[in-house]
Each structure stands twice: as C-alpha cells, then as structure tokens.
Write a protein that holds these residues in place. Sequence first.
Motif, PDB file in Angstrom:
ATOM      1  N   GLU A 124      -7.867  13.108 -19.826  1.00 46.15           N
ATOM      2  CA  GLU A 124      -6.784  14.088 -19.694  1.00 46.15           C
ATOM      3  C   GLU A 124      -5.551  13.517 -19.020  1.00 46.15           C
ATOM      4  O   GLU A 124      -4.453  14.025 -19.225  1.00 46.15           O
ATOM      5  CB  GLU A 124      -7.295  15.314 -18.932  1.00 46.15           C
ATOM      6  CG  GLU A 124      -8.358  16.069 -19.711  1.00 46.15           C
ATOM      7  CD  GLU A 124      -8.860  17.306 -18.987  1.00 46.15           C
ATOM      8  OE1 GLU A 124      -8.176  17.761 -18.039  1.00 46.15           O
ATOM      9  OE2 GLU A 124      -9.928  17.795 -19.358  1.00 46.15           O
ATOM     10  N   ASP A 125      -5.703  12.489 -18.228  1.00 48.00           N
ATOM     11  CA  ASP A 125      -4.592  11.854 -17.532  1.00 48.00           C
ATOM     12  C   ASP A 125      -3.664  11.217 -18.577  1.00 48.00           C
ATOM     13  O   ASP A 125      -4.105  10.421 -19.404  1.00 48.00           O
ATOM     14  CB  ASP A 125      -5.151  10.787 -16.587  1.00 48.00           C
ATOM     15  CG  ASP A 125      -4.085  10.094 -15.751  1.00 48.00           C
ATOM     16  OD1 ASP A 125      -2.877  10.192 -16.074  1.00 48.00           O
ATOM     17  OD2 ASP A 125      -4.472   9.418 -14.777  1.00 48.00           O
ATOM     18  N   LEU A 126      -2.384  11.550 -18.570  1.00 50.02           N
ATOM     19  CA  LEU A 126      -1.436  11.075 -19.577  1.00 50.02           C
ATOM     20  C   LEU A 126      -0.724   9.775 -19.201  1.00 50.02           C
ATOM     21  O   LEU A 126       0.166   9.331 -19.918  1.00 50.02           O
ATOM     22  CB  LEU A 126      -0.398  12.166 -19.875  1.00 50.02           C
ATOM     23  CG  LEU A 126      -0.963  13.487 -20.399  1.00 50.02           C
ATOM     24  CD1 LEU A 126       0.153  14.500 -20.612  1.00 50.02           C
ATOM     25  CD2 LEU A 126      -1.754  13.267 -21.664  1.00 50.02           C
ATOM     26  N   SER A 127      -1.121   9.157 -18.117  1.00 46.18           N
ATOM     27  CA  SER A 127      -0.440   7.931 -17.681  1.00 46.18           C
ATOM     28  C   SER A 127      -0.824   6.738 -18.561  1.00 46.18           C
ATOM     29  O   SER A 127      -1.884   6.712 -19.187  1.00 46.18           O
ATOM     30  CB  SER A 127      -0.790   7.624 -16.224  1.00 46.18           C
ATOM     31  OG  SER A 127      -2.143   7.216 -16.123  1.00 46.18           O
ATOM     32  N   ASP A 128       0.065   5.744 -18.600  1.00 43.00           N
ATOM     33  CA  ASP A 128      -0.215   4.513 -19.341  1.00 43.00           C
ATOM     34  C   ASP A 128      -1.431   3.798 -18.752  1.00 43.00           C
ATOM     35  O   ASP A 128      -2.224   3.202 -19.480  1.00 43.00           O
ATOM     36  CB  ASP A 128       0.993   3.566 -19.308  1.00 43.00           C
ATOM     37  CG  ASP A 128       2.153   4.068 -20.149  1.00 43.00           C
ATOM     38  OD1 ASP A 128       1.948   4.953 -21.003  1.00 43.00           O
ATOM     39  OD2 ASP A 128       3.273   3.562 -19.952  1.00 43.00           O
ATOM     40  N   GLU A 129      -1.577   3.867 -17.448  1.00 44.07           N
ATOM     41  CA  GLU A 129      -2.710   3.222 -16.788  1.00 44.07           C
ATOM     42  C   GLU A 129      -4.036   3.828 -17.277  1.00 44.07           C
ATOM     43  O   GLU A 129      -4.986   3.105 -17.579  1.00 44.07           O
ATOM     44  CB  GLU A 129      -2.585   3.380 -15.271  1.00 44.07           C
ATOM     45  CG  GLU A 129      -3.733   2.749 -14.498  1.00 44.07           C
ATOM     46  CD  GLU A 129      -3.577   2.971 -12.999  1.00 44.07           C
ATOM     47  OE1 GLU A 129      -4.568   3.406 -12.385  1.00 44.07           O
ATOM     48  OE2 GLU A 129      -2.490   2.705 -12.462  1.00 44.07           O
TER      49      GLU A 129
END
Length: 139
Positions: free
Chosen positions: A45-50
Amino acid sequence: MKELENQMLAFNPYGGRMSEISKFAKPFPHRSGNIAKIQYEVNWEDLSDEAENRYLNFTRLMYDYMTPFVSKNPREAFLNYRDLDIGINSHGRNAYTEGMVYGHKYFKETNYKRLVSVKTKVDPDNFFRNEQSIPTLSS
C-alpha cells in the motif's frame, strides 16, 4: 515465502485435455509436459519509490529461488502476465534478436519465428507494437 513480505504464488494446473493440443497448433505452446503455471504476486500500500523497489525485489528473489523447480532452456513465461524483466525490444536494427529473448519464453522458438513471419506480412511497418511485441523482419 515467510521471509519475504506479502508474497503469493498461484498455481494454475495444466494437463488433461490441454496436453492434447500441439504446441504448434496455437501461439500458446505451454501445454504438454507442464504441471502448472505459476503466478508470482506481491501487494503493498505504501506508494513510495522505496517501497516499490523493495517489494519488486522480493518478487525477483522469489522468482530466482524457484529456478530449480521450473521449466528450463528457456525458462517459459505466459504472455498475458507480461514481465519486462525477461526482456524488452527497442524495435531498432536488432529487433528480431531482442525479441528472441522474451519471444522464446512466451512462444517457444518455432512459434516465435512463425509469429514474426505473420507480423511482417500483416503489419510490415510495425505500427502495433509495445516493449514485448512480436517484431517485424527488415525488408
């Protein structure tokens, strides 16, 4: 799988009547001799590139781990689950050779050659293309 977060493998069984269809009858050749098709999946769910890089790397680790247990020479793949990690085509001068990398996995060698021949006849300008489409032969 316990060590990697949010991993899922789905197995689609093969065999039975499906094995009776020749690998040359249709572009989809993965019938006889295959027990199942494996779908690799990971969700986050995390939308970060990482996070994207982390979870995609988890899938790559699982794919590599499964190598001894799957088809070889080439490792086969199913076109409807496109995987850009197995090759892309710039559709330049080396399009046929670049296409072989993923084309043999998706279609096997004989079907790939046949599909290139058909594509060259029906779409000689290669208008309908994507990163893993069947290339055309240069005239």
